[in-house]
Design a protein around this motif. Structure first.
Motif, PDB file in Angstrom:
ATOM      1  N   ARG A  33       0.964  -1.622   0.328  1.00 33.71           N
ATOM      2  CA  ARG A  33      -0.229  -0.110  -0.561  1.00 33.71           C
ATOM      3  C   ARG A  33       0.531   1.428  -0.156  1.00 33.71           C
ATOM      4  O   ARG A  33       0.327   2.491   0.559  1.00 33.71           O
ATOM      5  CB  ARG A  33      -0.810   0.236   1.297  1.00 33.71           C
ATOM      6  CG  ARG A  33      -1.984  -1.359   1.367  1.00 33.71           C
ATOM      7  CD  ARG A  33      -2.340  -0.889   2.175  1.00 33.71           C
ATOM      8  NE  ARG A  33      -3.750  -2.259   1.832  1.00 33.71           N
ATOM      9  CZ  ARG A  33      -4.959  -2.197   2.458  1.00 33.71           C
ATOM     10  NH1 ARG A  33      -5.052  -1.404   3.355  1.00 33.71           N
ATOM     11  NH2 ARG A  33      -5.967  -3.151   2.502  1.00 33.71           N
ATOM     12  N   SER A  34       1.948   1.250  -0.033  1.00 33.07           N
ATOM     13  CA  SER A  34       3.320   2.164   0.253  1.00 33.07           C
ATOM     14  C   SER A  34       4.458   2.611  -0.663  1.00 33.07           C
ATOM     15  O   SER A  34       4.050   1.380  -1.370  1.00 33.07           O
ATOM     16  CB  SER A  34       3.457   2.156   0.937  1.00 33.07           C
ATOM     17  OG  SER A  34       4.195   1.196   1.564  1.00 33.07           O
ATOM     18  N   HIS A 323       0.304   3.011  -7.770  1.00 35.00           N
ATOM     19  CA  HIS A 323      -1.065   3.249  -7.197  1.00 35.00           C
ATOM     20  C   HIS A 323      -1.522   3.473  -9.204  1.00 35.00           C
ATOM     21  O   HIS A 323      -2.366   3.800  -9.524  1.00 35.00           O
ATOM     22  CB  HIS A 323      -2.159   3.722  -6.745  1.00 35.00           C
ATOM     23  CG  HIS A 323      -1.679   3.214  -5.229  1.00 35.00           C
ATOM     24  ND1 HIS A 323      -3.068   1.827  -4.949  1.00 35.00           N
ATOM     25  CD2 HIS A 323      -0.587   3.070  -4.161  1.00 35.00           C
ATOM     26  CE1 HIS A 323      -2.640   1.611  -3.608  1.00 35.00           C
ATOM     27  NE2 HIS A 323      -1.320   2.506  -2.835  1.00 35.00           N
ATOM     28  N   THR A 345      -5.604   6.933 -11.361  1.00 34.85           N
ATOM     29  CA  THR A 345      -5.103   5.832 -10.719  1.00 34.85           C
ATOM     30  C   THR A 345      -5.684   5.116  -9.092  1.00 34.85           C
ATOM     31  O   THR A 345      -7.649   4.941  -9.207  1.00 34.85           O
ATOM     32  CB  THR A 345      -5.130   7.771  -9.185  1.00 34.85           C
ATOM     33  OG1 THR A 345      -3.483   8.189 -10.111  1.00 34.85           O
ATOM     34  CG2 THR A 345      -4.369   6.669  -8.130  1.00 34.85           C
ATOM     35  N   GLU A 348      -6.603   3.098  -3.280  1.00 34.91           N
ATOM     36  CA  GLU A 348      -5.504   3.416  -2.253  1.00 34.91           C
ATOM     37  C   GLU A 348      -5.280   1.620  -2.046  1.00 34.91           C
ATOM     38  O   GLU A 348      -4.285   1.592  -1.706  1.00 34.91           O
ATOM     39  CB  GLU A 348      -5.707   4.226  -1.008  1.00 34.91           C
ATOM     40  CG  GLU A 348      -4.378   3.634  -0.402  1.00 34.91           C
ATOM     41  CD  GLU A 348      -4.697   5.026   0.977  1.00 34.91           C
ATOM     42  OE1 GLU A 348      -3.481   4.655   2.248  1.00 34.91           O
ATOM     43  OE2 GLU A 348      -5.340   5.735   1.593  1.00 34.91           O
ATOM     44  N   GLU A 349      -6.274   1.031  -1.375  1.00 42.23           N
ATOM     45  CA  GLU A 349      -5.781   0.010  -1.193  1.00 42.23           C
ATOM     46  C   GLU A 349      -5.895  -1.697  -1.988  1.00 42.23           C
ATOM     47  O   GLU A 349      -5.642  -2.437  -1.857  1.00 42.23           O
ATOM     48  CB  GLU A 349      -7.572  -0.682  -0.358  1.00 42.23           C
ATOM     49  CG  GLU A 349      -8.405  -0.698  -1.319  1.00 42.23           C
ATOM     50  CD  GLU A 349      -9.357   0.062  -1.450  1.00 42.23           C
ATOM     51  OE1 GLU A 349     -10.549   0.461  -2.012  1.00 42.23           O
ATOM     52  OE2 GLU A 349      -9.137   1.580  -1.192  1.00 42.23           O
TER      53      GLU A 349
END
Length: 393
Positions: A33-34, A323, A345, A348-349
């Motif tokens: 996730r980052s 993402h 995009t 986020e998950e």
């Protein structure tokens, strides 16, 4: 593999000029996730080219239909074949065991007559076995199947239990002159454990008819894997495969955090003749793969087509651990390629590692593109494919 003359032009590109390891990052990548700081720095320094395509709008409109047999799968690139859209998937987990008693297939495929993506894509079907389970696009050889059988289960006949050979296919491309499809594929060796797999080599299967199974031609009968055109340790030719004129073009996008893409071509008439391959060296074509020039940073899962709206080649992919789904354009397959432009995009998950566009569904000369990527749902390998409609400026 074509849906008529319009799609023929799209897949094969503009009229010819006088003078184009299928590595698959597995499911656990999608749960990251980052974005590492190193990637952010790379993004800041990867400037200086022409701008990529502008985007007027981008929105998810649906998810791709899947059979009740399918728990999860990834890949999902597609090509137009004999008037139909054929979708190729990698590892595929079934909800119920097939006639051989397993629910794990190392590839699968779907065929659809639905060529209008504006209201979603459905109408899929594929050959099935005696109990109705979906079949393989590219089946294991007898040797590979025997190995998989001997290593299957916790109490297997041969250690290590769980070891297997897998074939991960890419999208079929159409060879109109010979009325056949060519399918890039990678041979993978895997054992239990996270990321405990490696690419052993790549080649092209030949598909003569929609109702027949693709064939893996013998390239070197004396080799350990007689069907492989390129072997372990060589560039992963098989990304962004397209036809243009009388040639098949393929990229190899290998590396660490960055994935520099190189370009090779081979006559469509002889796609599994290693000696017929030529590699773009930045100024011309060399017979030595070591001369292949780095053209741009891309991804090992990438789609490429000619877009009439942009009057340019269009490459779509998801940068590693990102993402974003991005695109680059170029007047020729050899470049120069533009900077990345963000098409969409993902939430986020979800980190979309297998994002591609589907040129057979484009509208308005390619101004409207349809992009997919897989994302986890529930369970151990549950997944679905989001369908995103992108309108270019």
């Amino acid at each position: 593999m074509l849906l008529g003359s319009v799609i023929m032009a799209t897949r094969s590109g503009p009229p010819p000029c006088d003078d184009g390891v299928m590595c698959d990052v597995r499911r656990s990548i999608t749960r990251c996730r980052s974005v590492p700081i190193a990637l952010a720095l790379l993004a800041l320094t990867a400037c200086g080219g022409e701008p990529g395509p502008g985007v007027e709008s981008a929105e998810e409109i649906s998810v791709i239909e899947k059979s009740s047999w399918i728990e999860g799968r990834d890949g999902g690139d597609s090509g137009a074949v004999w008037g139909k859209s054929v979708w190729a998937y990698g590892d595929t987990v079934l909800t119920t065991a097939d006639e051989a008693g397993t629910n794990w297939h190392h590839n699968s495929f779907d065929i659809s007559d639905d060529l209008d993506a504006s209201d979603g894509i459905g109408g899929f079907s594929s050959p099935s076995d005696g109990v109705g389970a979906p079949g393989y696009l590219i089946a294991p050889t007898a040797v590979e199947q025997a190995f998989n059988d001997a290593h299957a289960g916790e109490d297997c006949a041969e250690a290590p239990c769980g070891a297997r050979w897998a074939v991960w296919p890419g999208a079929p491309v159409f060879d109109a002159a010979r009325d056949r499809a060519l399918i890039p594929y990678g041979l993978i060796y895997a054992e239990p454990g996270d990321f405990n797999f490696r690419g052993v080599g790549l080649s092209f299967a030949i598909w003569e008819h929609l109702d027949e199974a693709p064939v893996r031609p013998v390239v070197d009968a004396s080799a350990e894997h007689p069907d492989l055109l390129f072997t372990e340790g060589e560039p992963g030719w098989g990304a962004g495969v397209v036809t243009h004129g009388d040639d098949l073009y393929t990229f190899a996008c290998d590396g660490g955090l960055s994935k520099p893409c190189r370009l090779a071509r081979v006559p469509l008439e002889t796609p599994v003749d290693r000696g017929a391959f030529r590699y773009f060296d930045g100024g011309g074509w060399s017979d030595d793969a070591a001369d292949a020039a780095e053209l741009f940073d891309g991804a090992p899962i990438m789609s490429v087509s000619y877009c009439e709206h942009l009057a340019a080649w269009l490459a779509v992919y998801a940068p590693p651990f990102d993402h974003r789904i991005v695109a680059r354009t170029a007047p020729d397959l050899t470049g120069p390629w533009s900077d990345e432009a963000t098409l969409y995009t993902a939430p986020e998950e979800h980190a979309p590692y297998d994002a591609v566009h589907h040129a057979e569904y484009e509208e308005d000369g390619g101004r409207v593109q349809y992009v997919t990527y897989s994302r986890p749902t529930s369970g151990w390998f549950g997944s679905e494919f989001a369908l995103v409609r992108v309108v270019l400026q």
